[in-house]
Design a protein around this motif. Sequence first.
Motif, PDB file in Angstrom:
ATOM      1  N   LYS A 134       0.940  -0.931   0.265  1.00 13.26           N
ATOM      2  CA  LYS A 134      -0.434   0.062  -0.178  1.00 13.26           C
ATOM      3  C   LYS A 134       1.361   1.241   0.255  1.00 13.26           C
ATOM      4  N   ASN A 135       1.707   0.714   0.478  1.00  8.86           N
ATOM      5  CA  ASN A 135       2.659   2.836   0.387  1.00  8.86           C
ATOM      6  C   ASN A 135       3.821   2.169  -0.609  1.00  8.86           C
ATOM      7  N   GLY A 136       3.665   1.554  -1.728  1.00  6.00           N
ATOM      8  CA  GLY A 136       3.716   2.068  -3.278  1.00  6.00           C
ATOM      9  C   GLY A 136       5.094   1.357  -3.430  1.00  6.00           C
ATOM     10  N   LEU A 137       5.842   0.370  -2.755  1.00  4.84           N
ATOM     11  CA  LEU A 137       6.495  -0.504  -2.780  1.00  4.84           C
ATOM     12  C   LEU A 137       6.301  -1.751  -3.820  1.00  4.84           C
ATOM     13  N   PRO A 140       9.067  -7.139  -4.702  1.00  5.25           N
ATOM     14  CA  PRO A 140       9.567  -7.789  -3.666  1.00  5.25           C
ATOM     15  C   PRO A 140      10.616  -6.994  -2.557  1.00  5.25           C
ATOM     16  N   ALA A 141      10.633  -5.675  -2.963  1.00  3.52           N
ATOM     17  CA  ALA A 141      10.982  -4.524  -2.103  1.00  3.52           C
ATOM     18  C   ALA A 141      10.139  -4.306  -0.676  1.00  3.52           C
ATOM     19  N   ALA A 142       8.604  -4.762  -0.895  1.00  2.00           N
ATOM     20  CA  ALA A 142       7.740  -4.755   0.279  1.00  2.00           C
ATOM     21  C   ALA A 142       7.973  -6.080   0.839  1.00  2.00           C
ATOM     22  N   ARG A 143       8.426  -7.497  -0.399  1.00  2.00           N
ATOM     23  CA  ARG A 143       8.721  -8.433   0.796  1.00  2.00           C
ATOM     24  C   ARG A 143       9.779  -8.559   1.885  1.00  2.00           C
ATOM     25  N   TYR A 276      -2.807 -13.162 -19.407  1.00  6.45           N
ATOM     26  CA  TYR A 276      -0.985 -13.922 -19.472  1.00  6.45           C
ATOM     27  C   TYR A 276      -0.300 -13.805 -17.698  1.00  6.45           C
ATOM     28  N   ALA A 277       0.971 -14.750 -17.877  1.00  8.18           N
ATOM     29  CA  ALA A 277       1.894 -14.867 -16.542  1.00  8.18           C
ATOM     30  C   ALA A 277       2.036 -14.176 -16.680  1.00  8.18           C
ATOM     31  N   ASP A 278       1.975 -13.198 -14.996  1.00  6.84           N
ATOM     32  CA  ASP A 278       2.795 -12.424 -15.108  1.00  6.84           C
ATOM     33  C   ASP A 278       2.037 -10.511 -15.187  1.00  6.84           C
ATOM     34  N   SER A 279       0.748 -10.931 -15.595  1.00  6.50           N
ATOM     35  CA  SER A 279       0.216  -9.692 -16.566  1.00  6.50           C
ATOM     36  C   SER A 279      -0.391  -9.600 -14.747  1.00  6.50           C
ATOM     37  N   SER A 280      -1.372  -7.967 -15.661  1.00  2.88           N
ATOM     38  CA  SER A 280      -2.022  -7.899 -14.415  1.00  2.88           C
ATOM     39  C   SER A 280      -3.362  -6.601 -14.926  1.00  2.88           C
ATOM     40  N   PRO A 281      -4.800  -6.312 -14.537  1.00  2.00           N
ATOM     41  CA  PRO A 281      -5.189  -6.015 -15.664  1.00  2.00           C
ATOM     42  C   PRO A 281      -5.038  -4.692 -15.108  1.00  2.00           C
ATOM     43  N   GLU A 282      -4.097  -3.977 -14.270  1.00  2.00           N
ATOM     44  CA  GLU A 282      -3.526  -2.589 -15.650  1.00  2.00           C
ATOM     45  C   GLU A 282      -2.651  -2.443 -15.557  1.00  2.00           C
ATOM     46  N   LEU A 283      -1.729  -3.720 -15.612  1.00  2.42           N
ATOM     47  CA  LEU A 283      -0.663  -3.502 -16.572  1.00  2.42           C
ATOM     48  C   LEU A 283      -0.751  -3.796 -18.387  1.00  2.42           C
ATOM     49  N   ALA A 284      -1.609  -4.886 -18.059  1.00  2.00           N
ATOM     50  CA  ALA A 284      -2.727  -4.996 -19.633  1.00  2.00           C
ATOM     51  C   ALA A 284      -2.927  -3.659 -20.164  1.00  2.00           C
ATOM     52  N   ASN A 285      -3.697  -3.001 -19.762  1.00  2.00           N
ATOM     53  CA  ASN A 285      -3.762  -1.804 -20.140  1.00  2.00           C
ATOM     54  C   ASN A 285      -2.524  -0.557 -20.670  1.00  2.00           C
ATOM     55  N   ARG A 286      -1.911  -0.359 -19.438  1.00  2.00           N
ATOM     56  CA  ARG A 286      -0.996  -0.151 -19.963  1.00  2.00           C
ATOM     57  C   ARG A 286      -0.144   0.033 -20.685  1.00  2.00           C
ATOM     58  N   MET A 287       0.037  -1.367 -21.228  1.00  2.00           N
ATOM     59  CA  MET A 287       0.420  -2.114 -22.190  1.00  2.00           C
ATOM     60  C   MET A 287      -0.080  -1.541 -24.085  1.00  2.00           C
ATOM     61  N   TYR A 288      -1.526  -2.129 -23.527  1.00  2.00           N
ATOM     62  CA  TYR A 288      -2.899  -1.710 -24.470  1.00  2.00           C
ATOM     63  C   TYR A 288      -2.696   0.087 -25.267  1.00  2.00           C
ATOM     64  N   LYS A 305       8.504   0.168 -17.457  1.00  2.00           N
ATOM     65  CA  LYS A 305       8.918  -0.404 -16.267  1.00  2.00           C
ATOM     66  C   LYS A 305       8.057   0.701 -14.959  1.00  2.00           C
ATOM     67  N   THR A 306       7.747   0.810 -13.596  1.00  2.00           N
ATOM     68  CA  THR A 306       7.697   1.738 -12.810  1.00  2.00           C
ATOM     69  C   THR A 306       8.587   1.197 -11.956  1.00  2.00           C
ATOM     70  N   LYS A 307       7.924   2.707 -10.959  1.00  2.00           N
ATOM     71  CA  LYS A 307       8.553   1.653  -9.060  1.00  2.00           C
ATOM     72  C   LYS A 307       8.144   0.455  -8.743  1.00  2.00           C
ATOM     73  N   ASN A 308       6.860   0.461  -8.589  1.00  2.00           N
ATOM     74  CA  ASN A 308       6.513  -1.362  -8.323  1.00  2.00           C
ATOM     75  C   ASN A 308       6.245  -1.994  -9.635  1.00  2.00           C
ATOM     76  N   THR A 309       7.712  -2.186 -10.946  1.00  2.00           N
ATOM     77  CA  THR A 309       6.944  -3.272 -11.730  1.00  2.00           C
ATOM     78  C   THR A 309       8.481  -3.082 -12.621  1.00  2.00           C
ATOM     79  N   THR A 310       9.365  -3.943 -12.234  1.00  2.00           N
ATOM     80  CA  THR A 310      10.292  -4.164 -12.277  1.00  2.00           C
ATOM     81  C   THR A 310      10.865  -4.798 -14.660  1.00  2.00           C
ATOM     82  N   TYR A 311      11.519  -4.449 -13.846  1.00  2.00           N
ATOM     83  CA  TYR A 311      11.709  -4.178 -16.051  1.00  2.00           C
ATOM     84  C   TYR A 311      11.629  -6.000 -16.422  1.00  2.00           C
TER      85      TYR A 311
END
Length: 419
Positions: A134-137, A140-143, A276-288, A305-311
């Motif tokens: 929730k803090n935006g990490l 991997p960083a949150a874990r 698709y594996a490793d996707s999400s609705p939010e990431l899919a919309n950004r890709m589209y 890539k973003t702070k919470n979505t790695t390359y």
Amino acid sequence: MNVLGIIAEYNPFHYGHAYQIKTLKKQTNADYVIIAMSGNFVQRGAPALLEKYTRAHMALKGGADLVLELPVLYASASAEYFAKGGVSLLHNTGVVTHLGFGTENDNLSILQKISDILLKNPLAFQEHLQQELKNGLSFPAARAKALETVFSVTESDDATEVNHILASPNNILAIEYLKALASLSSSIQPVPLLRKGKGYHDTEMSEGFCSASAIRKHLHDLNTDSADRNLEHSTMPEYSFELLTQYPHTLLFEDDFSQLVHYKLLTESPDALATYADSSPELANRMYRARHSFTSWSQFCELLKTKNTTYTRISRLLLHLILNIKSTDYGFLKTDTLTPYFKLLGFRKSAAPLLSSFKETGKAPLITNISDAENQLSADARSLLQLDITASDLYHLALTAKGNQPPLNDYRHPLVIIP
């Protein structure tokens, strides 16, 4: 009989890999070494530099006795599924007694403590993890932050080491290997080995122990025609360097598959991209939304890539797009049947006793000829194998698109056999 198992990519095989096999074999007093090796695509979401049979040949020359292909469903996955697939493959052979792996921290006790927390997933850890997300990490960083908080209460002496440990991909994989062994109730003994030389992500070329990332970058920066493969002998054993310089095909990199990725982006809806594996609705919309800004695989990963979505996550997602691997594909097999076959890539003739024992104790069919697999495998296993075949076909497609002679496909390629 002691049998050492190692999960690897060998992309490409260098001095560090040779050192690992030799040292672990000595430490475990192993009679034989079995490698579970990624095929033509690897865990960071990219094509392997060299096709799988050449890399298996390098491994056998480097001390392995038998090389099995890790199914692409796991070879192209996040650390958790990569480890689950690899450990399951070695566990199901029935002959592997030790699992060797490289780490930046060989303190098995603290690695085991971290593994236990992640496997048991206690409420305190869940709460801290959700708060950090929730803090935006990034996950991997949150874990890492959540684990450090839990350790500060239960294992205060080790708390300061947690972040350092989780900063290394090799340590993360080591922890996932321990989780996988526990989930299988496996009797295989884990054996960590301190990594020598440069770090996993280090891209600086140097003599002696040099990371595979540095070697790949060096080769990428050169003209990759065979006449220009002037990789210094000091980074790889002679046999490995010789196989590289004699390689009859072009070296492949992510951007060689850009057109396939762009086609998928232009023909899939946001809802479809989200499956698709490793996707999400939010990431899919950004890709589209960004699909018309696509110029290459690597450029698109940098763009998204973003702070919470790695390359690396985005790169794996793009790979899953062209391999047609969906999130649901990771749920159709039970834990004890994650690897319902063993696809043999090569072996040493001197390892005949190991092969005989393996055939007796293995919990799944050993495939030496794909044409015979139809009668050996269940429907689910055939589906998993078909992903491997398709992955090889797409890899070969990229080679032929760059002017290479069509390589032998998985039905026709002979096993790599050395004395």
